[in-house]
Design a protein around this motif. Structure first.
Motif, PDB file in Angstrom:
ATOM      1  N   ILE A 159       0.841  -1.205   0.000  1.00 53.66           N
ATOM      2  CA  ILE A 159       0.000   0.000   0.000  1.00 53.66           C
ATOM      3  C   ILE A 159       0.876   1.255   0.000  1.00 53.66           C
ATOM      4  O   ILE A 159       0.648   2.201  -0.772  1.00 53.66           O
ATOM      5  CB  ILE A 159      -0.946  -0.009   1.213  1.00 53.66           C
ATOM      6  N   LEU A 160       1.895   1.269   0.860  1.00 51.71           N
ATOM      7  CA  LEU A 160       2.770   2.443   0.914  1.00 51.71           C
ATOM      8  C   LEU A 160       3.635   2.565  -0.326  1.00 51.71           C
ATOM      9  O   LEU A 160       3.997   3.673  -0.734  1.00 51.71           O
ATOM     10  CB  LEU A 160       3.633   2.375   2.171  1.00 51.71           C
ATOM     11  N   LEU A 161       3.982   1.450  -0.953  1.00 54.73           N
ATOM     12  CA  LEU A 161       4.725   1.512  -2.210  1.00 54.73           C
ATOM     13  C   LEU A 161       3.845   2.107  -3.309  1.00 54.73           C
ATOM     14  O   LEU A 161       4.324   2.877  -4.155  1.00 54.73           O
ATOM     15  CB  LEU A 161       5.198   0.104  -2.601  1.00 54.73           C
ATOM     16  N   LYS A 162       2.571   1.773  -3.288  1.00 50.48           N
ATOM     17  CA  LYS A 162       1.641   2.398  -4.236  1.00 50.48           C
ATOM     18  C   LYS A 162       1.557   3.905  -3.990  1.00 50.48           C
ATOM     19  O   LYS A 162       1.546   4.703  -4.947  1.00 50.48           O
ATOM     20  CB  LYS A 162       0.252   1.766  -4.109  1.00 50.48           C
ATOM     21  N   ALA A 163       1.506   4.314  -2.721  1.00 50.00           N
ATOM     22  CA  ALA A 163       1.460   5.745  -2.398  1.00 50.00           C
ATOM     23  C   ALA A 163       2.713   6.449  -2.912  1.00 50.00           C
ATOM     24  O   ALA A 163       2.645   7.568  -3.449  1.00 50.00           O
ATOM     25  CB  ALA A 163       1.313   5.938  -0.893  1.00 50.00           C
ATOM     26  N   GLU A 164       3.871   5.803  -2.741  1.00 54.30           N
ATOM     27  CA  GLU A 164       5.120   6.364  -3.264  1.00 54.30           C
ATOM     28  C   GLU A 164       5.048   6.528  -4.772  1.00 54.30           C
ATOM     29  O   GLU A 164       5.472   7.561  -5.325  1.00 54.30           O
ATOM     30  CB  GLU A 164       6.278   5.448  -2.889  1.00 54.30           C
TER      31      GLU A 164
ATOM     32  N   GLY B 148       2.947  12.465  -9.636  1.00 54.47           N
ATOM     33  CA  GLY B 148       2.279  13.755  -9.502  1.00 54.47           C
ATOM     34  C   GLY B 148       0.850  13.667  -9.005  1.00 54.47           C
ATOM     35  O   GLY B 148       0.115  14.656  -9.069  1.00 54.47           O
ATOM     36  N   GLN B 149       0.455  12.508  -8.491  1.00 51.56           N
ATOM     37  CA  GLN B 149      -0.917  12.316  -8.009  1.00 51.56           C
ATOM     38  C   GLN B 149      -0.932  12.490  -6.490  1.00 51.56           C
ATOM     39  O   GLN B 149      -1.161  11.546  -5.718  1.00 51.56           O
ATOM     40  CB  GLN B 149      -1.404  10.920  -8.412  1.00 51.56           C
ATOM     41  N   ASP B 150      -0.697  13.716  -6.047  1.00 52.38           N
ATOM     42  CA  ASP B 150      -0.481  13.963  -4.623  1.00 52.38           C
ATOM     43  C   ASP B 150      -1.698  13.604  -3.770  1.00 52.38           C
ATOM     44  O   ASP B 150      -1.570  12.990  -2.701  1.00 52.38           O
ATOM     45  CB  ASP B 150      -0.105  15.423  -4.394  1.00 52.38           C
ATOM     46  N   GLY B 151      -2.895  13.995  -4.204  1.00 55.06           N
ATOM     47  CA  GLY B 151      -4.090  13.707  -3.433  1.00 55.06           C
ATOM     48  C   GLY B 151      -4.317  12.209  -3.285  1.00 55.06           C
ATOM     49  O   GLY B 151      -4.619  11.716  -2.196  1.00 55.06           O
ATOM     50  N   ALA B 152      -4.168  11.488  -4.381  1.00 52.89           N
ATOM     51  CA  ALA B 152      -4.340  10.036  -4.345  1.00 52.89           C
ATOM     52  C   ALA B 152      -3.279   9.388  -3.463  1.00 52.89           C
ATOM     53  O   ALA B 152      -3.561   8.421  -2.735  1.00 52.89           O
ATOM     54  CB  ALA B 152      -4.281   9.465  -5.762  1.00 52.89           C
ATOM     55  N   ALA B 153      -2.049   9.913  -3.514  1.00 48.61           N
ATOM     56  CA  ALA B 153      -0.963   9.361  -2.700  1.00 48.61           C
ATOM     57  C   ALA B 153      -1.273   9.511  -1.221  1.00 48.61           C
ATOM     58  O   ALA B 153      -1.035   8.579  -0.428  1.00 48.61           O
ATOM     59  CB  ALA B 153       0.356  10.054  -3.046  1.00 48.61           C
ATOM     60  N   MET B 154      -1.782  10.676  -0.810  1.00 47.52           N
ATOM     61  CA  MET B 154      -2.140  10.866   0.601  1.00 47.52           C
ATOM     62  C   MET B 154      -3.270   9.931   1.015  1.00 47.52           C
ATOM     63  O   MET B 154      -3.236   9.343   2.102  1.00 47.52           O
ATOM     64  CB  MET B 154      -2.530  12.326   0.851  1.00 47.52           C
ATOM     65  N   THR B 155      -4.266   9.788   0.135  1.00 46.77           N
ATOM     66  CA  THR B 155      -5.381   8.890   0.443  1.00 46.77           C
ATOM     67  C   THR B 155      -4.893   7.466   0.658  1.00 46.77           C
ATOM     68  O   THR B 155      -5.308   6.777   1.599  1.00 46.77           O
ATOM     69  CB  THR B 155      -6.421   8.916  -0.696  1.00 46.77           C
ATOM     70  N   THR B 156      -3.973   7.029  -0.191  1.00 48.75           N
ATOM     71  CA  THR B 156      -3.452   5.662  -0.092  1.00 48.75           C
ATOM     72  C   THR B 156      -2.630   5.486   1.177  1.00 48.75           C
ATOM     73  O   THR B 156      -2.812   4.523   1.932  1.00 48.75           O
ATOM     74  CB  THR B 156      -2.606   5.323  -1.326  1.00 48.75           C
TER      75      THR B 156
END
Length: 494
Positions: A386-391, A397-405
């Motif tokens: 999950i955190l690798l996906k956020a990275e 450049g998908q900052d909002g999605a990264a924070m959600t993940t």
């Protein structure tokens, strides 16, 4: 597929394997399995034993002298030690650890894994599907292919481990059955090795299925997790996001609740969060000598008799260092973080003992000190992916999605979500989250290298230009293979 004990032939096979860099005389003495070549590889039981042997070799390579922790955690700086052999590693990145040379500088055990996998791939492919029994929804052909898939996975994992530690490494993907099969080879560029790793891991994913097993053997989820990590290591983050999504959405894995977070590291069974781990259970023939068990250095300072998991350990976390990660703007009280409470316990002064590997059952007998069971060593788990996906999302450049993940993992830990982060600040925050979550699991130092947020000792331009993040290669490797040269930073230093 039920785990079975290694047969006599498989034990001979495992014991006989050696790296292709060893000299011919050594191989003449050690390659005993050729005698059994015509009788060993004839049944599913033989292949099962050989695959189990591959996992045993991987366990040895990774856990020998706690190599996975010394490579993946100690240089990252969260832990300190008074060991004269290892003290400088977290303090200055000085890897001149002669005592641990055989485990941390020598890649011989990794080539034993690779050759075992080469033989499994070669010999299993030659057997007809009629030699195998179906299992559940799997046909005999599926079962046969699963064994080959496990071998591809282990071979890919071995090469990936070596590339991260030593950089360029020799490639030996032809099976060695006898001394005459040996071909001395130079190191291949790490990018070409990683191409092979991706190919093997993709083959493994195609041949394996998601399973309901306990994570102690590789399945499709393990192969996809490896693909997620390799693509992230190469900064191909669009691939990382795709592979990680497959694991998260299709694998059936679930985050362990905060109240039972410690179950991830308990003996006797793995959590539904576990994707792939090295179990250490006596029932599976996985007992460890007390002199090599990881619970010793993490849970106590000296001696071989396990007594109190709360003793000041050989490796310990300093209060000031831990507060750097667990006391944050979003979480000013580190005790609110379930991981801080589960992973660490203050023992003496500012020294915190580390509890992930403290679950041990002693099986000592006179003259044979053993640990019956030990905490599993997790290779891949859902929170990691999950955190690798956020990275990956942050780097796309998908900052909002990264924070959600990332906030999925933070919610499980009981801490407030990331809000309003972007760019480099967000990337660094996700790295810090991986450190908080995965500390002690052999990931943190490699996470720093991958993301470019290096530890302080690696900040000099000269060291970076000479790839000074890599480990030195053991001197005996050069004696056996004149085509191998030392890593640039270590020339004249080791």
């Amino acid at each position: 597929m039920k785990r079975i004990k290694l047969s006599l032939y498989s034990l001979l096979l495992v014991g006989a394997l050696t790296s292709m860099s060893s000299c011919k005389k050594y191989l003449d003495n050690e390659l005993k399995n050729g005698t059994y070549d015509n009788v060993y590889w004839n049944s599913q039981q033989d292949i099962e034993a050989a695959v189990n042997g591959g996992y045993a070799l991987y366990r040895t390579a990774l856990q020998n002298k706690n190599a996975f922790f010394i490579w993946g955690d100690l240089p990252a700086g969260m832990y300190a030690t008074e060991s004269s052999y290892l003290k400088n590693v977290p303090e200055s990145g000085d890897f001149k650890t002669s005592y641990y040379e055989d485990a941390c500088h020598d890649w011989t055990n990794w080539y034993r894994i690779i050759n075992q996998c080469n033989m499994i791939i070669d010999k299993t492919a030659q057997l007809p599907a009629s030699k195998f029994k179906g299992a559940g929804i799997l046909s005999p052909e599926d079962v046969k292919n699963s064994y080959i898939g496990e071998a591809y996975f282990l071979r890919a994992l071995a090469y990936f481990s070596m590339v991260r530690v030593w950089g360029d490494v020799p490639v030996q993907n032809s099976p060695i059955y006898k001394a005459e099969d040996i071909k001395i080879k130079a190191r291949s560029p790490q990018d070409s090795v990683l191409n092979l790793v991706m190919g093997d891991a993709q083959s493994a994913s195609a041949l394996l299925h998601f399973s309901t097993q306990d994570g102690s053997r590789a399945d499709k989820g393990a192969a996809l997790s490896l693909l997620s990590h390799v693509s992230a290591w190469r900064h191909k983050y669009d691939q990382t996001a795709t592979y990680a999504d497959s694991v998260i959405n299709q694998g059936g894995y679930q985050l362990e609740p905060a109240a039972t977070l410690g179950r991830l590291f308990k003996t006797g069974g793995l959590s539904s969060e576990t994707i792939f781990a090295l179990s250490n259970n006596d029932a599976n023939g996985e007992s460890n000598p007390q002199s090599s068990g990881f619970s010793i250095p993490m849970a106590q300072a000296t001696g071989i008799t396990f007594t109190d998991p709360n003793q000041v350990p050989l490796y310990w976390g300093a209060a000031a260092t831990l507060s750097t990660y667990y006391k944050t703007d979003e979480n000013p009280d580190p005790n609110k973080d379930a991981r801080y409470k589960t992973y660490f316990k203050l023992k003496s002064g500012d020294k915190y003992t580390f509890l992930k590997y403290s679950d041990v059952v002693n099986k000592s007998t006179a003259g044979s000190p053993l640990y019956k069971d030990q905490s599993p060593v997790i290779i891949f788990r859902l929170a990691d992916i999950i955190l690798l996906k956020a990275e990956a999302q942050a780097n796309l450049g998908q900052d909002g999605a990264a924070m959600t993940t990332a906030n999925i993992v933070r919610a499980r830990a009981g801490v407030d979500p990331f809000v309003g982060y972007s760019g480099q600040i967000l990337k660094r925050a996700i790295l810090a989250e991986r450190i908080r979550e995965l500390t002690g699991e052999g990931q943190n130092y490699f996470d720093m290298l991958r993301t470019g947020f290096y530890p302080n000792w690696l900040s000099s331009q000269d060291r970076q230009q000479k790839q000074g993040w890599l480990w030195p290669i053991a001197k005996n490797i050069f004696n056996n293979n004149p085509l191998i040269v030392q890593n640039e930073w270590w020339k004249g230093k080791y």
